[in-house]
Design an enzyme around this catalytic site. Structure first.
Site, short mmCIF file in Angstrom:
data_model
loop_
_atom_site.label_atom_id
_atom_site.label_comp_id
_atom_site.label_asym_id
_atom_site.label_seq_id
_atom_site.Cartn_x
_atom_site.Cartn_y
_atom_site.Cartn_z
N MET A 1 -5.34 -23.88 -58.88
CA MET A 1 -5.27 -25.33 -58.75
C MET A 1 -6.32 -25.98 -59.62
O MET A 1 -6.64 -27.14 -59.45
CB MET A 1 -5.45 -25.76 -57.29
CG MET A 1 -4.24 -25.49 -56.44
SD MET A 1 -3.92 -26.71 -55.12
CE MET A 1 -5.51 -26.97 -54.41
N HIS B 1 -13.75 -21.39 -61.95
CA HIS B 1 -15.10 -20.86 -61.93
C HIS B 1 -15.05 -19.36 -62.23
O HIS B 1 -13.99 -18.83 -62.62
CB HIS B 1 -15.78 -21.13 -60.58
CG HIS B 1 -14.98 -20.70 -59.39
ND1 HIS B 1 -14.61 -19.40 -59.16
CD2 HIS B 1 -14.47 -21.41 -58.35
CE1 HIS B 1 -13.93 -19.31 -58.03
NE2 HIS B 1 -13.82 -20.53 -57.53
N SER C 1 -15.03 -23.26 -55.35
CA SER C 1 -15.29 -24.57 -55.93
C SER C 1 -15.95 -25.48 -54.91
O SER C 1 -16.58 -26.48 -55.25
CB SER C 1 -13.99 -25.20 -56.45
OG SER C 1 -13.04 -25.28 -55.41
N ARG C 2 -15.82 -25.15 -53.62
CA ARG C 2 -16.42 -25.97 -52.58
C ARG C 2 -17.91 -25.73 -52.39
O ARG C 2 -18.58 -26.53 -51.74
CB ARG C 2 -15.69 -25.76 -51.25
CG ARG C 2 -14.80 -26.91 -50.94
CD ARG C 2 -13.45 -26.50 -50.46
NE ARG C 2 -12.91 -25.36 -51.14
CZ ARG C 2 -12.26 -25.45 -52.30
NH1 ARG C 2 -12.11 -26.60 -52.89
NH2 ARG C 2 -11.76 -24.39 -52.87
N HIS D 1 -12.23 -17.18 -60.90
CA HIS D 1 -10.97 -17.24 -61.66
C HIS D 1 -11.08 -16.43 -62.94
O HIS D 1 -10.14 -15.74 -63.34
CB HIS D 1 -10.64 -18.68 -62.03
CG HIS D 1 -10.45 -19.59 -60.85
ND1 HIS D 1 -11.43 -20.44 -60.41
CD2 HIS D 1 -9.40 -19.77 -60.01
CE1 HIS D 1 -11.00 -21.12 -59.36
NE2 HIS D 1 -9.77 -20.72 -59.10
N LYS E 1 -10.28 -12.95 -51.56
CA LYS E 1 -10.97 -13.92 -50.71
C LYS E 1 -10.00 -14.65 -49.81
O LYS E 1 -10.30 -14.95 -48.66
CB LYS E 1 -11.76 -14.92 -51.56
CG LYS E 1 -12.46 -15.98 -50.73
CD LYS E 1 -13.40 -16.80 -51.58
CE LYS E 1 -14.01 -17.94 -50.77
NZ LYS E 1 -13.03 -19.02 -50.54
#
Length: 392
Positions: A74, A78, A234-235, A81, A197
């Protein structure tokens, strides 16, 4: 995909909750209105493909037969990925074709998850993806993926999609599987790589591929972690310094459960290796006690009791102890769930479970929801599980 991460429930100014497709080791997902796309008057960057027709043309222009792989995301890419993309390139070789999809899937956004505020960083995503070995980045519009509006026919995740993450995000897995099925058709890969994950997502994709006879090999890639153990996501950027310290309890809890299991399995192996097994160890403990050898007796007793202390309950207890302490921290951790499940269907395993399992946790720190998990094995090593390793 490196589909979306489920640790999405955070909506700081200018950003959004993750609601998305599959996730990688640190996990993200697919695209939507307002996506960071080149303006019409600006040349399209090399390697960026916005349409299915353009993707087919790019594949045809290769001129060299080879295997195809896809990594679904999406965006907001980072290192997690990048790890997936590099793994895809390694699997297909220099002559292979690696497609990275960037699509924020609206079907995966539920109530309170702001689709329009989801971070879109297409230029940076393109640079990272191509640098990691992607052949092209397929970043379609919503109209390209769902011509004529939201699809009336969708994939249903079934009972497994209603557990754990599915209970927290009703309908999420239906939307995830629908877009994964669409993107598998559009990219036509031999291999599709996803991050461990998002273990429940990965298990559901494997189940869909098997149940619906998709001609693709699904490959799970190990979770990528930061130096302090926090799973890449990303969070993570939304965590303050104090919140990050508390958030480390997720990985520490998982590691505590894994260490407890390792200790139990070592004791069980020692007991089983004795000539008369645990009975012999029990007799030895009694004899040593009579001789006053308290320390040696205690060790023998531990071996004798290996079977009783090696259950799934002890693993859960070790992990929960860490999380309970984090609940007292400042800021505190608020636990959503801690589960020790069978990776085939994500039901809780029994205390006498033998074989593969997944220890999974979801919790909120501040306004950020995080998930993490590790694979475990109870009992002696066996053949690679089709739910945890690479599988067709």
């Amino acid at each position: 995909m490196s589909l979306p991460a489920r640790d999405h429930d955070r909506t700081p100014a200018g950003t959004s909750a993750h609601a998305g497709a599959p996730t990688p080791t640190g996990s993200p997902a697919p695209c939507a209105p307002g996506q960071d796309r080149p303006p019409a008057d600006r040349p399209r960057p090399a390697g960026l493909v916005p349409t299915a027709e353009g993707l087919r043309d790019a594949a045809a222009r290769r001129g060299v037969p080879g295997r195809n792989a896809v990594v679904m995301t999406m965006g907001a890419l980072h290192e997690g990925h990048a790890t997936l993309i590099r793994a895809a390139r390694a699997r297909v070789g220099e002559d292979g074709f690696v497609v990275v999809t960037v699509f924020v899937n609206p079907l995966q956004f539920g109530a309170g998850e702001d689709l329009d505020r989801y971070p879109r960083t297409l230029d940076a995503d393109l640079e990272l993806a191509l640098g990691a070995g992607a052949s092209v980045v397929f970043a379609p519009s919503v109209d390209e993926v769902y011509p004529g509006g939201e699809p009336q026919v969708r994939i249903t995740a079934g009972p497994m999609g209603e557990r754990l993450e599915g209970a927290s995000r009703p309908g999420h897995f239906d939307g995830m599987l629908t877009v994964v099925a669409k993107l598998l058709h559009l990219t036509a890969p031999d291999l599709a790589l996803f991050g461990q994950k998002d273990a429940q997502q990965l298990a559901l994709i494997r189940r869909m591929v098997r149940d619906l006879n998709f001609p693709v090999e699904v490959v799970g890639v190990e979770t990528v972690r930061e130096e302090d153990g926090l799973a890449l996501s990303s969070r993570n950027r939304y965590l303050s310094a104090g919140e990050r310290r508390t958030a480390l309890a997720l990985s520490r809890a998982l590691f505590a459960g894994r260490e407890r299991l390792a200790a139990q399995e070592a004791l069980r192996a020692r007991a089983d290796a004795l000539p008369n097994g645990r009975d012999r160890a029990g007799n030895r403990a009694e004899a040593l006690s009579r001789l006053g050898e308290a320390r040696a007796a205690a060790d023998a007793h531990a071996v004798a009791q290996a079977a009783e202390c090696a259950g799934a309950g002890a693993v859960r207890a070790a992990a929960r102890a860490v999380l309970d302490e984090a609940a007292k921290a400042e800021p505190p951790l608020t636990l959503d769930y801690l589960a020790l499940v069978d990776p085939a269907d994500f039901t809780e395993v029994a205390d006498d479970h033998d074989g593969e399992a997944v220890l999974a946790v979801a919790a909120r720190v501040g306004s950020t929801r995080l998930i993490d998990n590790i694979p475990l094995r109870f009992g002696p090593p066996g053949p690679e599980s089709p739910t945890l390793g690479a599988a067709k």
